[in-house]
Motif scaffolding. Structure first.
Motif, PDB file in Angstrom:
ATOM      1  N   LYS A 225     -24.145  12.255   3.981  1.00  0.00           N
ATOM      2  CA  LYS A 225     -25.296  11.405   4.292  1.00  0.00           C
ATOM      3  C   LYS A 225     -24.783  10.060   4.814  1.00  0.00           C
ATOM      4  N   ILE A 226     -25.413   9.550   5.856  1.00  0.00           N
ATOM      5  CA  ILE A 226     -25.098   8.201   6.328  1.00  0.00           C
ATOM      6  C   ILE A 226     -25.488   7.207   5.243  1.00  0.00           C
ATOM      7  N   LEU A 227     -24.618   6.243   4.977  1.00  0.00           N
ATOM      8  CA  LEU A 227     -24.870   5.241   3.943  1.00  0.00           C
ATOM      9  C   LEU A 227     -25.094   3.881   4.608  1.00  0.00           C
ATOM     10  N   PRO A 228     -26.333   3.381   4.618  1.00  0.00           N
ATOM     11  CA  PRO A 228     -26.569   2.050   5.187  1.00  0.00           C
ATOM     12  C   PRO A 228     -25.821   0.996   4.370  1.00  0.00           C
ATOM     13  N   ASN A 229     -25.228   0.040   5.050  1.00  0.00           N
ATOM     14  CA  ASN A 229     -24.485  -0.997   4.331  1.00  0.00           C
ATOM     15  C   ASN A 229     -24.343  -2.239   5.193  1.00  0.00           C
ATOM     16  N   ILE A 230     -24.024  -3.343   4.551  1.00  0.00           N
ATOM     17  CA  ILE A 230     -23.685  -4.566   5.261  1.00  0.00           C
ATOM     18  C   ILE A 230     -22.213  -4.548   5.630  1.00  0.00           C
ATOM     19  N   LYS A 231     -21.396  -4.133   4.664  1.00  0.00           N
ATOM     20  CA  LYS A 231     -19.959  -4.117   4.888  1.00  0.00           C
ATOM     21  C   LYS A 231     -19.306  -3.064   3.998  1.00  0.00           C
ATOM     22  N   ASN A 232     -18.473  -2.224   4.607  1.00  0.00           N
ATOM     23  CA  ASN A 232     -17.685  -1.240   3.871  1.00  0.00           C
ATOM     24  C   ASN A 232     -16.271  -1.797   3.726  1.00  0.00           C
ATOM     25  N   GLY A 233     -15.939  -2.252   2.520  1.00  0.00           N
ATOM     26  CA  GLY A 233     -14.641  -2.865   2.286  1.00  0.00           C
ATOM     27  C   GLY A 233     -13.586  -1.916   1.752  1.00  0.00           C
ATOM     28  N   LEU A 234     -13.856  -0.621   1.786  1.00  0.00           N
ATOM     29  CA  LEU A 234     -12.870   0.342   1.281  1.00  0.00           C
ATOM     30  C   LEU A 234     -11.600   0.324   2.136  1.00  0.00           C
ATOM     31  N   SER A 235     -10.461   0.333   1.461  1.00  0.00           N
ATOM     32  CA  SER A 235      -9.188   0.329   2.161  1.00  0.00           C
ATOM     33  C   SER A 235      -8.142   1.020   1.303  1.00  0.00           C
ATOM     34  N   VAL A 236      -6.963   1.216   1.881  1.00  0.00           N
ATOM     35  CA  VAL A 236      -5.850   1.834   1.179  1.00  0.00           C
ATOM     36  C   VAL A 236      -4.646   0.894   1.249  1.00  0.00           C
ATOM     37  N   ASN A 237      -3.960   0.764   0.127  1.00  0.00           N
ATOM     38  CA  ASN A 237      -2.761  -0.063   0.068  1.00  0.00           C
ATOM     39  C   ASN A 237      -1.650   0.720  -0.616  1.00  0.00           C
ATOM     40  N   ASN A 238      -0.503   0.807   0.050  1.00  0.00           N
ATOM     41  CA  ASN A 238       0.631   1.521  -0.513  1.00  0.00           C
ATOM     42  C   ASN A 238       1.707   0.548  -0.969  1.00  0.00           C
ATOM     43  N   THR A 239       2.435   0.939  -1.998  1.00  0.00           N
ATOM     44  CA  THR A 239       3.520   0.130  -2.544  1.00  0.00           C
ATOM     45  C   THR A 239       4.848   0.617  -1.986  1.00  0.00           C
ATOM     46  N   LEU A 240       5.535  -0.251  -1.252  1.00  0.00           N
ATOM     47  CA  LEU A 240       6.854   0.066  -0.714  1.00  0.00           C
ATOM     48  C   LEU A 240       7.893  -0.604  -1.602  1.00  0.00           C
ATOM     49  N   THR A 241       8.643   0.218  -2.328  1.00  0.00           N
ATOM     50  CA  THR A 241       9.641  -0.287  -3.268  1.00  0.00           C
ATOM     51  C   THR A 241      11.001  -0.397  -2.586  1.00  0.00           C
ATOM     52  N   ASP A 242      11.576  -1.570  -2.646  1.00  0.00           N
ATOM     53  CA  ASP A 242      12.888  -1.788  -2.037  1.00  0.00           C
ATOM     54  C   ASP A 242      13.973  -1.032  -2.796  1.00  0.00           C
ATOM     55  N   SER A 243      14.936  -0.518  -2.045  1.00  0.00           N
ATOM     56  CA  SER A 243      16.127   0.079  -2.646  1.00  0.00           C
ATOM     57  C   SER A 243      17.138  -1.021  -2.974  1.00  0.00           C
ATOM     58  N   GLU A 244      17.803  -0.875  -4.101  1.00  0.00           N
ATOM     59  CA  GLU A 244      18.818  -1.847  -4.507  1.00  0.00           C
ATOM     60  C   GLU A 244      20.235  -1.345  -4.223  1.00  0.00           C
ATOM     61  N   MET A 245      20.338  -0.222  -3.536  1.00  0.00           N
ATOM     62  CA  MET A 245      21.652   0.363  -3.264  1.00  0.00           C
ATOM     63  C   MET A 245      22.438  -0.456  -2.238  1.00  0.00           C
ATOM     64  N   LEU A 246      23.744  -0.534  -2.464  1.00  0.00           N
ATOM     65  CA  LEU A 246      24.657  -1.156  -1.513  1.00  0.00           C
ATOM     66  C   LEU A 246      25.243  -0.081  -0.618  1.00  0.00           C
ATOM     67  N   SER A 247      25.328  -0.377   0.700  1.00  0.00           N
ATOM     68  CA  SER A 247      25.791   0.643   1.648  1.00  0.00           C
ATOM     69  C   SER A 247      26.974   0.161   2.499  1.00  0.00           C
ATOM     70  N   GLY A 248      27.699  -0.838   2.033  1.00  0.00           N
ATOM     71  CA  GLY A 248      28.888  -1.295   2.746  1.00  0.00           C
ATOM     72  C   GLY A 248      28.643  -2.441   3.686  1.00  0.00           C
ATOM     73  N   SER A 249      27.412  -2.905   3.810  1.00  0.00           N
ATOM     74  CA  SER A 249      27.119  -4.070   4.646  1.00  0.00           C
ATOM     75  C   SER A 249      26.072  -4.917   3.939  1.00  0.00           C
ATOM     76  N   ARG A 250      25.727  -6.051   4.560  1.00  0.00           N
ATOM     77  CA  ARG A 250      24.730  -6.914   3.942  1.00  0.00           C
ATOM     78  C   ARG A 250      23.305  -6.522   4.322  1.00  0.00           C
ATOM     79  N   ILE A 251      23.147  -5.458   5.097  1.00  0.00           N
ATOM     80  CA  ILE A 251      21.812  -4.961   5.473  1.00  0.00           C
ATOM     81  C   ILE A 251      21.308  -4.052   4.369  1.00  0.00           C
ATOM     82  N   LYS A 252      20.123  -4.343   3.861  1.00  0.00           N
ATOM     83  CA  LYS A 252      19.629  -3.561   2.730  1.00  0.00           C
ATOM     84  C   LYS A 252      19.198  -2.169   3.170  1.00  0.00           C
TER      85      LYS A 252
END
Length: 306
Positions: free
Chosen positions: A25-52
């Motif tokens: 069913k169509i839902l009348p609305n002023i504003k649909n604020g639904l969104s998705v947010n993902n968590t990107l977890t940094d790696s703490e591993m060292l790989s031989g350079s200063r680039i993470k």
């Protein structure tokens, strides 16, 4: 480029984890604020350079608010979901239904389509965690539905809302639509400038080990039901706020009329109040802001119809 006027929202009841193919069913609305947010977890591993090293998506959240103007009958399914219950028919009056706080969880799939650029989103396993109704003078009555979900998909090909029914045109209401406000069963006897009513179901997303990035279950906790009133300051409003000295409870009724027969009545059997003594200047119209918390008994929305 997309226009906000071309965003189309639809919803369907959901009983399985898959996106519904019917019942949209169509839902009348002023504003649909639904969104998705993902968590990107940094790696703490060292790989031989200063680039993470590259991070990894380890979690996510589906949430947002749908803002509307309260219309008679249009949002009854969402009101049910916010109350975690169903409308109950009155045995003595076939034109009356009542809604109170319960334990029945209702889930929906909610689509959000940017129709002019054919970018389509769907949020699944959605629960109405919160509801807020705002009534002020000189404005239409607003309702906000806070949504939490358990899944998300997107498409640049077609909408997930298959053959949705056209939007129901409801009857709106404003501050002028409010009837006699009652405190403890009698006319409150003072000017009420604004009123709000809020439900927070305290829902929590339960995540388990495995493939459920947005959570495998949503569990409602203790319902926190509260709100506020702005009153002209006088003897009647003083008599209301002094109840905070003892913690005594009062009842309140707010009728919202859409025409001569169709109306909602928000009934609060027991609430505790708080408010500060006003400190106006000499040029102020004196008002008092009263906050309330619903206790012991469920609030009720009555739906009266022709």
């Amino acid at each position: 480029m997309s226009s906000g006027a071309k965003v189309v929202t639809a919803y369907a009841k959901q009983t399985t984890k898959t996106v519904p193919t019917t019942g949209w069913k169509i839902l009348p609305n002023i504003k649909n604020g639904l969104s998705v947010n993902n968590t990107l977890t940094d790696s703490e591993m060292l790989s031989g350079s200063r680039i993470k090293s590259a991070g990894m998506v380890t979690g996510g959240e589906v949430a947002g608010e749908i803002e509307t103007e309260l219309q008679y009958g249009v949002y009854d399914e969402l009101l049910e979901a916010a109350f975690f219950n169903e409308w109950q028919a009155d045995a003595r009056n076939t034109k009356l239904k009542k809604l109170s706080i319960g334990d029945t969880k209702k889930m929906f799939a909610i689509s959000k389509d940017f129709s002019d650029i054919n970018v389509n989103h769907v949020f699944t396993g959605c629960v109405i965690n919160s509801l807020k109704i705002d009534i002020t003078t000189d404005n239409l009555i607003k309702a906000n539905f806070g949504v939490m979900g358990q899944g998300y998909q997107h498409s640049k090909e077609t909408s997930f809302a298959k053959s949705p029914a056209t939007a129901t045109v409801g009857k709106p209401a404003s501050g002028l639509s409010i009837g006699t406000i009652k405190k403890d069963g009698a006319d409150i006897g003072i000017c009420v400038e604004s009123f709000s009513f809020e439900i927070d179901n305290g829902a929590e997303v339960q995540k388990c080990l495995g493939d459920n990035i947005y959570g495998g279950n949503i569990v409602a906790m203790l319902a926190n039901i509260s709100g506020s009133l702005t009153l002209a300051y006088g003897v009647k409003s003083h008599d209301l706020i002094v109840n905070q000295l003892t913690g005594a409870t009062v009842s309140l009724e707010i009728p919202i009329s859409f025409n001569e027969t169709d109306k909602y009545i928000i009934k609060i059997p027991k609430m505790q109040v708080s408010g500060e003594i006003p400190s106006p200047s000499g040029s102020d119209l004196v008002t008092v802001d009263v906050s309330y918390t619903v206790v012991e008994e469920s609030p009720i929305i009555e739906k009266h119809q022709a």
